[in-house]
Design a protein around this motif. Sequence first.
Motif, short mmCIF file in Angstrom:
data_model
loop_
_atom_site.label_atom_id
_atom_site.label_comp_id
_atom_site.label_asym_id
_atom_site.label_seq_id
_atom_site.Cartn_x
_atom_site.Cartn_y
_atom_site.Cartn_z
N GLY A 7 0.78 -1.23 0.00
CA GLY A 7 0.00 0.00 0.00
C GLY A 7 0.81 1.28 0.00
O GLY A 7 0.26 2.36 -0.18
N THR A 8 2.14 1.18 0.20
CA THR A 8 3.01 2.35 0.16
C THR A 8 3.74 2.39 -1.18
O THR A 8 4.24 1.37 -1.65
N GLU A 9 3.81 3.56 -1.79
CA GLU A 9 4.43 3.70 -3.10
C GLU A 9 5.32 4.93 -3.12
O GLU A 9 4.90 6.02 -2.71
N ILE A 10 6.57 4.75 -3.57
CA ILE A 10 7.50 5.88 -3.68
C ILE A 10 8.22 5.81 -5.01
O ILE A 10 8.33 4.75 -5.62
N ALA A 11 8.73 6.97 -5.42
CA ALA A 11 9.48 7.04 -6.68
C ALA A 11 10.89 6.50 -6.48
O ALA A 11 11.50 6.69 -5.43
N LEU A 12 11.40 5.80 -7.50
CA LEU A 12 12.78 5.31 -7.47
C LEU A 12 13.72 6.42 -7.92
O LEU A 12 13.42 7.16 -8.86
N SER A 13 14.86 6.48 -7.26
CA SER A 13 15.89 7.46 -7.64
C SER A 13 16.91 6.79 -8.54
O SER A 13 17.07 5.57 -8.55
N LYS A 14 17.63 7.61 -9.31
CA LYS A 14 18.67 7.09 -10.18
C LYS A 14 19.83 6.56 -9.33
O LYS A 14 20.07 7.01 -8.21
N GLY A 15 20.56 5.62 -9.92
CA GLY A 15 21.74 5.10 -9.24
C GLY A 15 21.38 4.11 -8.15
O GLY A 15 20.26 3.59 -8.08
N ASN A 16 22.33 3.85 -7.28
CA ASN A 16 22.17 2.84 -6.23
C ASN A 16 21.62 3.50 -4.96
O ASN A 16 22.28 4.35 -4.36
N LYS A 17 20.41 3.11 -4.55
CA LYS A 17 19.76 3.72 -3.39
C LYS A 17 19.19 2.63 -2.49
O LYS A 17 18.82 1.55 -2.94
N THR A 18 19.09 2.96 -1.19
CA THR A 18 18.46 2.06 -0.23
C THR A 18 17.17 2.68 0.26
O THR A 18 17.12 3.87 0.62
N TYR A 19 16.10 1.88 0.25
CA TYR A 19 14.78 2.34 0.64
C TYR A 19 14.28 1.50 1.81
O TYR A 19 14.45 0.27 1.82
N LYS A 20 13.64 2.14 2.76
CA LYS A 20 13.03 1.43 3.89
C LYS A 20 11.56 1.82 3.94
O LYS A 20 11.22 2.99 4.10
N LEU A 21 10.70 0.82 3.79
CA LEU A 21 9.26 1.08 3.75
C LEU A 21 8.56 0.21 4.79
O LEU A 21 8.95 -0.93 5.03
N LYS A 22 7.52 0.78 5.36
CA LYS A 22 6.69 0.04 6.29
C LYS A 22 5.30 -0.08 5.69
O LYS A 22 4.69 0.91 5.29
N GLY A 23 4.81 -1.33 5.58
CA GLY A 23 3.54 -1.57 4.96
C GLY A 23 2.38 -1.47 5.93
O GLY A 23 2.56 -1.27 7.14
N SER A 24 1.20 -1.65 5.38
CA SER A 24 -0.01 -1.53 6.19
C SER A 24 -0.50 -2.87 6.71
O SER A 24 -1.46 -2.93 7.47
N LYS A 25 0.16 -3.98 6.26
CA LYS A 25 -0.31 -5.30 6.66
C LYS A 25 0.40 -5.76 7.93
O LYS A 25 1.55 -5.45 8.15
#
Length: 801
Positions: free
Chosen positions: A783-801
Amino acid sequence: MNRLFIFIFIVSLHVQAQKEVNYPEVVYGKENIRAAWVSHPDIKGGEDVAVLFRNTFNVDDLREDFIINISADNHYFLYVNGQFITHGPQLSDIQHYKYETLNLKDYLNQGKNVIAVKVINFGKRRFLGMQSIFTSLMVNGVSENAKIINTTGFNDTWISTIDKSYKANEVVWRGDKEKAIVGGFYANNPTDIVDMNNYPTHWETLNFDDSDWKKVEFFENASSMGGSIAYLLEPRNLPLLSWDEERIGSIVRSSKPIATEFPVLGELKIAPNSKTTFLLDQQYVTNGFPELIFRKGKSAKISIKYAENLFGPNNEKGDRNDLENKQLLGYYDEIISNGEDAQKFIPNWMRTFRFIEFEIETKDQELVLQKFVNHRSRTTIPSIAEFTSDDETYNEIFDICKRTIDICTQDYFLSDAYYETMQYVGDTKIQGLIWQAMSGNAEHTKNAIRQFDHSRDSEGNILGAYPLRSTFIYPTYSLVWVDMIADYYNTSSNKEFIHTYKDGIVNTLAGFEKNMNELNLVNKTPYRYFVDWYTGPNNGSGTATKNDGLNSAVVSLHYVRALQNASRLFQEVGEEQTSVTFKNRAEEIKKSVYNLCYDTERNLFAERPDKTIYDQHTNIMAILTDAIPENEQRALLDKILNEEDLLQATYYYRFYLFEAIKKVDAPELFDAVQKPWEKMIDDNMTTTLERFESAEKPTRSEVHPWSASPAYFYFNYLAGIQSVKNNFGEVRIAPVFGKLHAMEGILPTANGNIIFNLKRTKNKLTAEIKIPETMTGTLVWQGTEIALSKGNKTYKLKGSK
């Protein structure tokens, strides 16, 4: 990557120096061809024969390109000054006969040179995908300095001889003779019988004495009468095949003690007047052109047998690493030694094997085997995808799927590497998607779609396999061709591609419509509706029971799926009326299938209205076509996975079962559907099987790409990486994991590699993702959506489930 993939040792692995000049863009079209087709004057027709051609010429300036076109019927091997260059032509049909375009500059000497070509006609039992008119060769000089080697048959300097050492060895699979293979239908080429006493050793080298060879004879013009009396030529549209030297495994069993590590190290001496048998285990299935170099052994007979696996006393296979009390049953080459030094044997067509067995009978002279290696054959488009998870079984399944796809991607898609080597529509739909995931390249897929389009008959049927010299028609595969176009568009967003094939789509669907009856279900046809390899008493040779598909719900729903895909494609190119026509027809058939075949007591679709047969296949297609309301699809999927009396989807049709899991978003079911592949891992298989084992239909092909679908869904569903538009110009990454907790890998695309490392902890996602500069996209997690950045990136997301 953290995990080491199974290591395949390639000796002197290299990128092939010779390139196809017309790939990826055509530089020299057929308008440049002035040569003619030539042959040996003693050739009669379609007999099995090897003809050797030579042309000796002078070159003054080595700085100039020396560009030629070359083609042959059936198959050629090209040498320049004794050095192997390539073999061909790319497989196609008479109306689109391929030629290679090569720059031979780097292989030439100042002064005298020789071009040598071996042309093989495999005879009446040639590969079913190989169309042929006459044993012939065409060499055309493109650059001005190369015109001196044009084949004309009148005033050229080509000479030829018939190689009297060769005859085709028919692979017996039917009739009263002893069978050479286990498993029935064989559509590959014959193997070779070669008597080296009649072989013109060193015929391809510059100083060979060819004074008794004959002038070539004209066969036909390369073009005339607005087309051609013989072959309609067009340039090769895929790269040349590899010719990498691959070490062959060691001896694991022999009839006599062998004190050498041949062929890995050292020579193997076979005593005179003896019989010797030994078995080599490559430890994984591979393919290519094995080369044996040997000396002495006058009149010794060497039989080389090839197989994907060994067989037990009752033709069972079991654990592929267990060799005890098992024998090799497979096709073979046979060579008679002339007793001289530097004898060399390379088969005239690709061999597929894990195991190779030598059977040698010597006469009065010792035989010495000096070297035995494989020249591995693959497309030279790189296959670089990688996948690793926290579950080793998934990793091993990925490996065997990838190896299968790599082996079977040559200059067309092979349905299997050993028995048939044909390009089937149903197989190719699956293989094309997997190959695009492995390589990021869709050229083989586009080539296959185009070749299938060439196969259409006057009734709108796409032939079941093509190129083909026979007539295999599976009406369901005609529908799958439409689905393939939709698959390609889904990734590429290429509307011009739709325009190219829209008339063919209309013709194909109109042809299939003639099969429909007053119930809006399918009638019998003169042909076979292939759905899957059903097992047990319900084996209708591809359909459920032997009723020839009459009123088949699953076949009718395949038609619905093709109509739905066609409707969307025509909508994309603005042809609304045609789109609506297809959509409305799909709705009519869906309603009929539901009304006639849905069992309200069992809450299942029957395979036909009499409700005597129930299978997974019909229900899978009902989900994919929305023949059942969307809010009931998950319950139906659960039901077909738990009711044991249903006819089961085998490896092929589980592609569609994985699609149904993805459609209803049930990743927790993925592992259960993948269970049959775990049996392959338990049996130490290194490639994927054609079908489930059964008493009446034992497994046959062991290198079958339609069974490699898990590897595709690891990327497309579990990791959730999909092209949104413009061939991965925009992507969506929505991992679901299934039973996995960690995945990492490389997914090659037309816009560069996506590198990912995904980890989940309960409802939290940690994603390290590197996308190319030319790519945009989004990351989606519960349920969470974010844009991807160029290059090598680390993303931390917390879902609703």
